[in-house]
Design an enzyme around this catalytic site. Structure first.
Site, PDB file in Angstrom:
ATOM      1  CG  HIS A 173      -5.475  -1.383  -2.257  1.00  0.00           C
ATOM      2  ND1 HIS A 173      -4.319  -1.338  -1.525  1.00  0.00           N
ATOM      3  CD2 HIS A 173      -5.425  -0.315  -3.088  1.00  0.00           C
ATOM      4  CE1 HIS A 173      -3.589  -0.307  -1.888  1.00  0.00           C
ATOM      5  NE2 HIS A 173      -4.246   0.343  -2.845  1.00  0.00           N
ATOM      6  N   GLY A 178      -4.303   5.714   0.893  1.00  0.00           N
ATOM      7  CA  GLY A 178      -4.397   5.719   2.359  1.00  0.00           C
ATOM      8  C   GLY A 178      -4.707   4.375   2.981  1.00  0.00           C
ATOM      9  CG  ASN A 179      -6.183   1.245   0.620  1.00  0.00           C
ATOM     10  OD1 ASN A 179      -7.339   0.953   0.885  1.00  0.00           O
ATOM     11  ND2 ASN A 179      -5.850   1.828  -0.520  1.00  0.00           N
ATOM     12  NE  ARG A 181      -1.091   7.317   4.442  1.00  0.00           N
ATOM     13  CZ  ARG A 181      -1.429   8.402   3.752  1.00  0.00           C
ATOM     14  NH1 ARG A 181      -1.327   9.600   4.307  1.00  0.00           N
ATOM     15  NH2 ARG A 181      -1.887   8.302   2.519  1.00  0.00           N
ATOM     16  NE  ARG A 184       1.564   1.612   8.277  1.00  0.00           N
ATOM     17  CZ  ARG A 184       1.563   1.658   6.939  1.00  0.00           C
ATOM     18  NH1 ARG A 184       1.480   0.532   6.233  1.00  0.00           N
ATOM     19  NH2 ARG A 184       1.639   2.805   6.291  1.00  0.00           N
ATOM     20  CE1 TYR A 209       2.757  -3.982   7.519  1.00  0.00           C
ATOM     21  CE2 TYR A 209       3.329  -2.302   5.893  1.00  0.00           C
ATOM     22  CZ  TYR A 209       2.393  -2.906   6.707  1.00  0.00           C
ATOM     23  OH  TYR A 209       1.101  -2.456   6.730  1.00  0.00           O
TER      24      TYR A 209
END
Length: 246
Positions: A173, A178-179, A181, A184, A209
């Site tokens: 993290h 924004g981690n 997004r 992925r 998920y």
């Protein structure tokens, strides 16, 4: 190796041997994918825009009344970041710390102070089975992850390697926001570089998920559940492309 991974290798070779899509066809499919993955990835993180609204912003440049500016910027930033990884992958660029920070800078375009910068405060992920490392450990943890990933790629199927990459990245993290997004996008960057198609983890599958991360941290860091989830998405994307070309 799981049977589905062998099936994916077979589908990948089958797609490679079919007539390639022309530039216009490929661009249309890619644009459709970008809209859907932008919607899903942002929705997982709490963005309130619908799929239709996301499409209007990206295709028509329309501002959606009564929706926050941040939600609009999240859509534009994610789209820019996705095309950035497409360009990087086309040049077979390596995965580096700078790549991660640049992707994050695009994703978090609404936060000038924190984009592309590792967090300076401790964080807790509500409901998670794992506590991310203290701020002073973030950079060495990322460096170690990059080293481990290079080894995983040499011994594992690429889907197994990227699943571990994603699980460990999210565990670190490294950013204040924004981690998910960013992670992925990194996952898809590595899939594309290795001749596979990007996958779109659906908002409707968000519980499944999240359970992949819980399973990883409660089952002795077994990445099996996320490997299966990514593999199912990849298989579906490959079959979709093959059917279109046929």
């Amino acid at each position: 190796m799981q049977p589905i991974l062998k099936e994916i290798d077979s589908l990948k070779n089958k797609l490679r041997n079919l007539r390639p899509l022309n530039t216009a066809e490929l661009q249309r499919l890619r644009d459709e994918f970008v809209i859907e993955t932008t919607y899903n990835s942002n929705a997982i993180e709490g963005n309130t825009l619908t799929l239709r609204e996301t499409a209007l912003i990206l295709q028509e440049g329309i501002t959606i009344a009564e929706k926050p500016l941040r939600d609009h910027l999240d859509v534009i930033g994610f789209k820019d970041a996705f095309y950035y990884i497409i360009d990087l992958a086309s040049h077979n660029a390596p995965l580096t710390e700078q790549t991660i920070k640049t992707i994050h800078s695009l994703v978090l375009m609404n936060d000038r102070e924190n984009r592309g910068t590792y967090r300076n405060v401790p964080v807790r992920i509500l409901g998670a089975k794992h506590t991310p490392p203290q701020p002073y450990l973030v950079q060495p943890s990322i460096e170690q992850l990059m080293q481990h990933y290079e080894k995983w790629k040499q011994t594992l199927h690429i889907i197994e390697a990227v699943a571990l990459l994603h699980l460990e990245f999210e565990s670190i993290h490294p950013f204040i926001d924004g981690n998910g997004r960013t992670g992925r996008l990194l996952l898809n960057f590595e899939l594309i570089k290795n001749g596979l198609l990007p996958v779109d983890i659906k908002f409707t599958d968000r519980r499944k998920y999240y359970e992949c991360f819980d399973a990883y941290h409660t089952h002795s860091k077994d990445p099996g559940e996320l490997i299966s989830l990514i593999a199912e998405y990849e298989k579906a994307e490959l079959n979709h492309y093959i059917q279109i070309i046929k």
